[in-house]
Design a protein around this motif. Structure first.
Motif, PDB file in Angstrom:
ATOM      1  N   SER A   3       0.909  -1.370  -0.534  1.00 15.75           N
ATOM      2  CA  SER A   3       0.160  -0.212   0.319  1.00 15.75           C
ATOM      3  C   SER A   3       0.932   1.204  -0.011  1.00 15.75           C
ATOM      4  CB  SER A   3      -0.907  -0.365   1.060  1.00 15.75           C
ATOM      5  OG  SER A   3      -0.427  -0.350   2.306  1.00 15.75           O
ATOM      6  N   GLU A   7       0.763   4.161  -3.067  1.00 24.17           N
ATOM      7  CA  GLU A   7       0.828   5.681  -2.365  1.00 24.17           C
ATOM      8  C   GLU A   7       1.786   6.166  -3.078  1.00 24.17           C
ATOM      9  OE1 GLU A   7      -1.220   7.664   0.394  1.00 24.17           O
ATOM     10  OE2 GLU A   7      -3.185   5.883   0.365  1.00 24.17           O
ATOM     11  N   TYR A  55      -8.282   3.437   3.476  1.00 30.29           N
ATOM     12  CA  TYR A  55      -7.155   3.773   2.688  1.00 30.29           C
ATOM     13  C   TYR A  55      -7.694   2.886   1.557  1.00 30.29           C
ATOM     14  CZ  TYR A  55      -3.462   0.760   3.644  1.00 30.29           C
ATOM     15  OH  TYR A  55      -2.578  -0.690   3.888  1.00 30.29           O
ATOM     16  N   LYS A  58      -9.534   4.639  -0.864  1.00 33.08           N
ATOM     17  CA  LYS A  58      -9.598   5.814  -0.985  1.00 33.08           C
ATOM     18  C   LYS A  58      -8.849   5.463  -2.484  1.00 33.08           C
ATOM     19  CE  LYS A  58      -5.320   7.081   0.404  1.00 33.08           C
ATOM     20  NZ  LYS A  58      -4.586   7.478   1.193  1.00 33.08           N
ATOM     21  N   ARG A 149       7.086  -0.145  14.477  1.00 29.13           N
ATOM     22  CA  ARG A 149       8.771  -0.609  14.223  1.00 29.13           C
ATOM     23  C   ARG A 149      10.012  -1.402  14.983  1.00 29.13           C
ATOM     24  NH1 ARG A 149      10.054   5.638  12.020  1.00 29.13           N
ATOM     25  NH2 ARG A 149      11.982   4.673  13.152  1.00 29.13           N
ATOM     26  N   GLY A 190      -1.145   8.741  18.449  1.00 28.75           N
ATOM     27  CA  GLY A 190      -1.047   8.532  17.380  1.00 28.75           C
ATOM     28  C   GLY A 190      -0.490   7.103  17.251  1.00 28.75           C
ATOM     29  N   ALA A 191       0.203   6.597  16.123  1.00 26.61           N
ATOM     30  CA  ALA A 191       0.517   5.020  15.290  1.00 26.61           C
ATOM     31  C   ALA A 191       1.622   4.620  16.269  1.00 26.61           C
ATOM     32  CB  ALA A 191       0.509   4.856  14.279  1.00 26.61           C
ATOM     33  N   LYS A 196      -4.146   3.579  13.977  1.00 32.81           N
ATOM     34  CA  LYS A 196      -5.148   4.601  13.573  1.00 32.81           C
ATOM     35  C   LYS A 196      -5.376   5.895  12.703  1.00 32.81           C
ATOM     36  CE  LYS A 196      -4.432   6.191  17.595  1.00 32.81           C
ATOM     37  NZ  LYS A 196      -3.458   5.499  18.910  1.00 32.81           N
ATOM     38  N   ASP A 197      -6.470   6.192  12.279  1.00 31.68           N
ATOM     39  CA  ASP A 197      -6.116   7.091  10.731  1.00 31.68           C
ATOM     40  C   ASP A 197      -5.883   8.746  11.295  1.00 31.68           C
ATOM     41  OD1 ASP A 197      -8.706   8.097  12.751  1.00 31.68           O
ATOM     42  OD2 ASP A 197      -9.901   7.547  10.794  1.00 31.68           O
ATOM     43  N   ILE A 198      -5.756   9.485  10.124  1.00 27.78           N
ATOM     44  CA  ILE A 198      -5.092  11.265  10.568  1.00 27.78           C
ATOM     45  C   ILE A 198      -5.926  11.693  12.056  1.00 27.78           C
ATOM     46  CG2 ILE A 198      -5.158  13.174   9.404  1.00 27.78           C
ATOM     47  CD1 ILE A 198      -3.931  11.702   7.241  1.00 27.78           C
ATOM     48  N   PRO A 199      -7.398  11.410  12.028  1.00 24.18           N
ATOM     49  CA  PRO A 199      -8.073  12.282  12.908  1.00 24.18           C
ATOM     50  C   PRO A 199      -8.295  11.201  14.496  1.00 24.18           C
ATOM     51  CG  PRO A 199      -9.651  11.598  10.663  1.00 24.18           C
ATOM     52  CD  PRO A 199      -7.673  10.838  10.588  1.00 24.18           C
ATOM     53  N   SER A 201      -5.345  10.147  15.252  1.00 24.02           N
ATOM     54  CA  SER A 201      -4.352  10.764  15.589  1.00 24.02           C
ATOM     55  C   SER A 201      -4.071  12.308  16.315  1.00 24.02           C
ATOM     56  CB  SER A 201      -2.906  10.175  14.931  1.00 24.02           C
ATOM     57  OG  SER A 201      -2.923   8.991  14.364  1.00 24.02           O
TER      58      SER A 201
HETATM   59  C1  LIG Z   1      -0.429   3.107   2.882  1.00 27.58           C
HETATM   60  C2  LIG Z   1      -1.140   3.831   3.742  1.00 27.58           C
HETATM   61  C3  LIG Z   1      -2.710   5.160   4.050  1.00 27.58           C
HETATM   62  C4  LIG Z   1      -2.704   5.614   4.784  1.00 27.58           C
HETATM   63  N1  LIG Z   1      -4.499   6.681   4.160  1.00 27.58           N
HETATM   64  C5  LIG Z   1      -4.674   7.080   5.351  1.00 27.58           C
HETATM   65  C6  LIG Z   1      -5.590   8.008   5.130  1.00 27.58           C
HETATM   66  O1  LIG Z   1      -6.236   8.109   3.709  1.00 27.58           O
HETATM   67  N2  LIG Z   1      -6.640   8.148   6.151  1.00 27.58           N
HETATM   68  C7  LIG Z   1      -6.096   8.281   7.007  1.00 27.58           C
HETATM   69  O2  LIG Z   1      -6.469   9.552   8.673  1.00 27.58           O
HETATM   70  N3  LIG Z   1      -5.323   7.762   8.071  1.00 27.58           N
HETATM   71  C8  LIG Z   1      -4.216   8.123   6.819  1.00 27.58           C
HETATM   72  N4  LIG Z   1      -3.394   6.527   6.885  1.00 27.58           N
HETATM   73  C9  LIG Z   1      -2.855   6.951   8.054  1.00 27.58           C
HETATM   74  C10 LIG Z   1      -1.733   7.808   8.384  1.00 27.58           C
HETATM   75  O3  LIG Z   1      -0.605   7.281   7.877  1.00 27.58           O
HETATM   76  C11 LIG Z   1      -1.873   7.598  10.452  1.00 27.58           C
HETATM   77  O4  LIG Z   1      -2.932   7.478  11.321  1.00 27.58           O
HETATM   78  C12 LIG Z   1      -0.905   8.285  10.736  1.00 27.58           C
HETATM   79  O5  LIG Z   1       0.462   8.605   9.743  1.00 27.58           O
HETATM   80  C13 LIG Z   1      -0.308   8.592  12.273  1.00 27.58           C
HETATM   81  O6  LIG Z   1       0.199   9.892  11.927  1.00 27.58           O
HETATM   82  P1  LIG Z   1       1.559   9.317  13.282  1.00 27.58           P
HETATM   83  O7  LIG Z   1       2.206  11.001  13.446  1.00 27.58           O
HETATM   84  O8  LIG Z   1       1.123   8.815  14.551  1.00 27.58           O
HETATM   85  O9  LIG Z   1       2.788   8.871  12.856  1.00 27.58           O
HETATM   86  P2  LIG Z   1       3.866   8.676  11.680  1.00 27.58           P
HETATM   87  O10 LIG Z   1       2.598   9.573  10.378  1.00 27.58           O
HETATM   88  O11 LIG Z   1       3.815   7.128  11.198  1.00 27.58           O
HETATM   89  O12 LIG Z   1       4.401   9.291  12.217  1.00 27.58           O
HETATM   90  C14 LIG Z   1       5.606   9.476  12.973  1.00 27.58           C
HETATM   91  C15 LIG Z   1       7.153  10.039  12.602  1.00 27.58           C
HETATM   92  O13 LIG Z   1       8.042  10.031  13.865  1.00 27.58           O
HETATM   93  C16 LIG Z   1       9.209   9.514  13.620  1.00 27.58           C
HETATM   94  N5  LIG Z   1       9.822   8.680  13.803  1.00 27.58           N
HETATM   95  C17 LIG Z   1       9.401   7.433  14.984  1.00 27.58           C
HETATM   96  N6  LIG Z   1      10.166   7.055  15.545  1.00 27.58           N
HETATM   97  C18 LIG Z   1      11.421   8.137  15.737  1.00 27.58           C
HETATM   98  C19 LIG Z   1      12.168   8.047  16.588  1.00 27.58           C
HETATM   99  N7  LIG Z   1      13.249   6.962  16.830  1.00 27.58           N
HETATM  100  N8  LIG Z   1      13.240   8.945  16.934  1.00 27.58           N
HETATM  101  C20 LIG Z   1      12.886  10.520  15.531  1.00 27.58           C
HETATM  102  N9  LIG Z   1      11.105  10.255  14.862  1.00 27.58           N
HETATM  103  C21 LIG Z   1      10.636   8.990  15.070  1.00 27.58           C
HETATM  104  C22 LIG Z   1       8.855   8.654  11.787  1.00 27.58           C
HETATM  105  O14 LIG Z   1       9.754   8.667  11.163  1.00 27.58           O
HETATM  106  C23 LIG Z   1       7.895   9.508  11.188  1.00 27.58           C
HETATM  107  O15 LIG Z   1       8.519  10.764  10.624  1.00 27.58           O
HETATM  108  C24 LIG Z   1      -2.502   5.447   6.545  1.00 27.58           C
HETATM  109  C25 LIG Z   1      -1.742   4.497   6.655  1.00 27.58           C
HETATM  110  C26 LIG Z   1      -1.127   3.298   5.823  1.00 27.58           C
HETATM  111  C27 LIG Z   1      -0.257   2.511   5.391  1.00 27.58           C
END
Ligand SMILES: Cc1cc2nc3c(=O)[nH]c(=O)nc-3n(C[C@H](O)[C@H](O)[C@H](O)COP(=O)(O)OP(=O)(O)OC[C@H]3O[C@@H](n4cnc5c(N)ncnc54)[C@H](O)[C@@H]3O)c2cc1C
Length: 300
Positions: A3, A7, A55, A58, A149, A190-191, A196-199, A201
Motif C-alpha cells: 500500500s 501511495e 485507504y 480511497k 517500528r 498516534g500510531a 489509527k487514522d489521521i483524525p 491521531s
Molecule cells: C498506505 C497508508 C495509507 C493511509 N491513508 C490514510 C488516509 O487516507 N487517511 C487517514 O486518516 N489515515 C491514513 N493512513 C494512516 C496514517 O498514515 C496514520 O494515521 C498517521 O500516519 C499516524 O500519524 P503519526 O504521526 O502517529 O505517525 P507517523 O505518521 O508514522 O509519524 C511518526 C513519525 O515519527 C518518526 N519517528 C519514529 N520513531 C522515531 C524516533 N525514534 N526518533 C525520531 N523520530 C521518529 C517517524 O519517522 C515518523 O516521521 C494511512 C496509512 C497507510 C500505511
C-alpha cells in the motif's frame, strides 16, 4: 505493490507524476486491492490495522478516477467506523468498485485459461456467492498490516514506557488515561500506541499536548509518597535492581559504588526491594518493621 508503494505511485510527486502505470508504462485495465494482509490473522497480527478498509477504498476511488480500470476489493468485513466513512463506502459501490467478501488464498501468475495469460490471478473464496473465484488483473495492491517500528523496544526503554502484547506503546489506562504512560510526564499519541487514522491521531495528539501543558502550567509536580529507599550501608553495588526497575528509577553511583533511587521517577512498585540480595532496599512506609507491627496489631 504494497500500500505504501501504491501511495507513492499515485502521488503527484511520485515517479510517474501521479499517474497509475504498470511497469510497461501502460495504464492497468484491472486492479485488485487485498485487505487485511497480515492483520486479523492468527499467524501474523491478531489485531485489526484499522486504516486499511478506508485507504483501500480511497485507492479504489483514485484508480477509478485516474484510469477507469475495473477495481476489485477483497475484504473480510468492511470497517467504515468514522464520520462520513460509511457514506464513502456507498459512494465506492456507486462508482462500480466490486467488493468481494473472502480471504485471498493466493496471487499467482500461473494461467489456467487464455484470459489469464500475462495477468496476476487472485484466487479467493467468495463467501457471499459460496464458491472459489479466480480473478485475473493487471495490478495487485496489498493492504499490509500496520506494525510497531523495529526500534520500538529501544524507544520504550529510553522513555521508560511499556509495550502491549501487540508491540505498540502501552497507555496508562485505555479509557481513563489513554495518552498517559506509566512514566509521569511522558505522553503518547498516534500510531505508536496502535493503528489509527489521521483524525484519531490528531485528536490524541491534541489530548497529549493538553496533558503536558497542564503539568507545565501547574509549575510543580507531586511525586509518589511510597518510593523505594536504598540503605547505603547494606548496598553491595551488585546493580541487580538497576536492570529490573521498570521505570529506570535507579542509578548507579560510580564514586560510591552503590545504587541510589531517583525519587521523581520511582513509582514504589517494590520490584527492586523484592529482588535485592542484600536486603538493602525497602519501600517507604512499607518497611518490614511497619508490616510486622501491623500484623502484631491485628493479632493482639
Ligand atoms: C498506505 C497508508 C495509507 C493511509 N491513508 C490514510 C488516509 O487516507 N487517511 C487517514 O486518516 N489515515 C491514513 N493512513 C494512516 C496514517 O498514515 C496514520 O494515521 C498517521 O500516519 C499516524 O500519524 P503519526 O504521526 O502517529 O505517525 P507517523 O505518521 O508514522 O509519524 C511518526 C513519525 O515519527 C518518526 N519517528 C519514529 N520513531 C522515531 C524516533 N525514534 N526518533 C525520531 N523520530 C521518529 C517517524 O519517522 C515518523 O516521521 C494511512 C496509512 C497507510 C500505511
Amino acid at each position: 505493490l504494497n500500500s505504501l508503494e501504491f501511495e507513492r505511485l499515485s502521488h503527484a510527486s511520485g515517479p510517474t507524476g501521479g499517474k497509475i502505470l504498470l511497469r510497461n508504462g501502460k495504464e492497468p485495465k484491472s486492479l485488485a486491492i487485498v485487505h487485511c494482509v497480515g492483520s486479523r490473522d492468527e499467524h501474523h497480527n491478531k489485531y485489526c490495522s484499522r486504516v486499511c478498509c478506508m485507504y483501500g477504498m480511497k485507492m479504489a476511488h483514485l484508480v477509478r478516477e485516474k484510469t477507469g480500470a475495473r477495481v476489485y476489493e477483497f475484504y473480510i468485513d468492511i470497517r467504515a467506523f468514522g464520520k462520513g466513512y460509511e457514506e464513502f463506502y456507498h459512494r465506492m459501490l456507486e462508482e462500480d468498485v466490486e467488493f468481494i467478501r473472502g480471504k485471498v488464498a493466493e496471487v499467482t501468475d500461473a494461467a489456467l485459461s487464455p484470459e489469464e495469460e500475462g495477468k496476476l490471478v487472485v484466487r479467493c473464496e467468495d463467501t457471499l456467492l459460496g464458491f472459489t473465484r479466480r480473478i485475473p488483473v493487471d495490478m495487485v495492491v496489498l493492504c499490509a498490516a500496520l506494525e510497531p517500528r523495529t526500534d520500538a523496544t529501544e524507544l520504550r526503554q529510553l522513555l521508560g514506557c511499556s509495550r502491549s502484547k501487540d508491540g505498540f506503546l502501552l497507555e496508562k489506562h485505555p479509557k481513563l488515561a489513554p495518552v498517559s504512560t506509566a512514566t509521569d510526564g511522558v505522553f503518547i499519541a498516534g500510531a505508536c500506541q496502535g493503528p489509527k487514522d489521521i483524525p484519531d491521531s490528531v485528536a490524541q495528539g491534541a489530548g497529549a499536548a493538553a496533558e503536558a501543558l497542564s503539568l507545565i502550567d501547574r509549575g510543580k509536580v507531586e511525586i509518589e509518597p511510597i518510593t523505594s529507599v536504598i540503605d547505603s550501608e547494606l548496598c553491595s553495588g551488585c546493580r541487580i535492581c538497576n536492570e529490573l526497575c521498570p521505570y529506570s528509577a535507579i542509578e548507579f553511583k560510580e564514586d560510591d559504588k552503590i545504587s541510589s533511587v531517583i525519587d521523581a521517577l520511582c513509582k514504589g512498585c517494590g520490584t527492586c526491594a523484592a529482588a535485592c540480595p542484600s536486603g538493602a532496599i525497602s519501600s517507604q512506609h512499607f518497611t518490614d518493621d511497619v508490616i510486622f507491627s501491623e500484623i502484631e496489631g491485628v493479632l493482639i
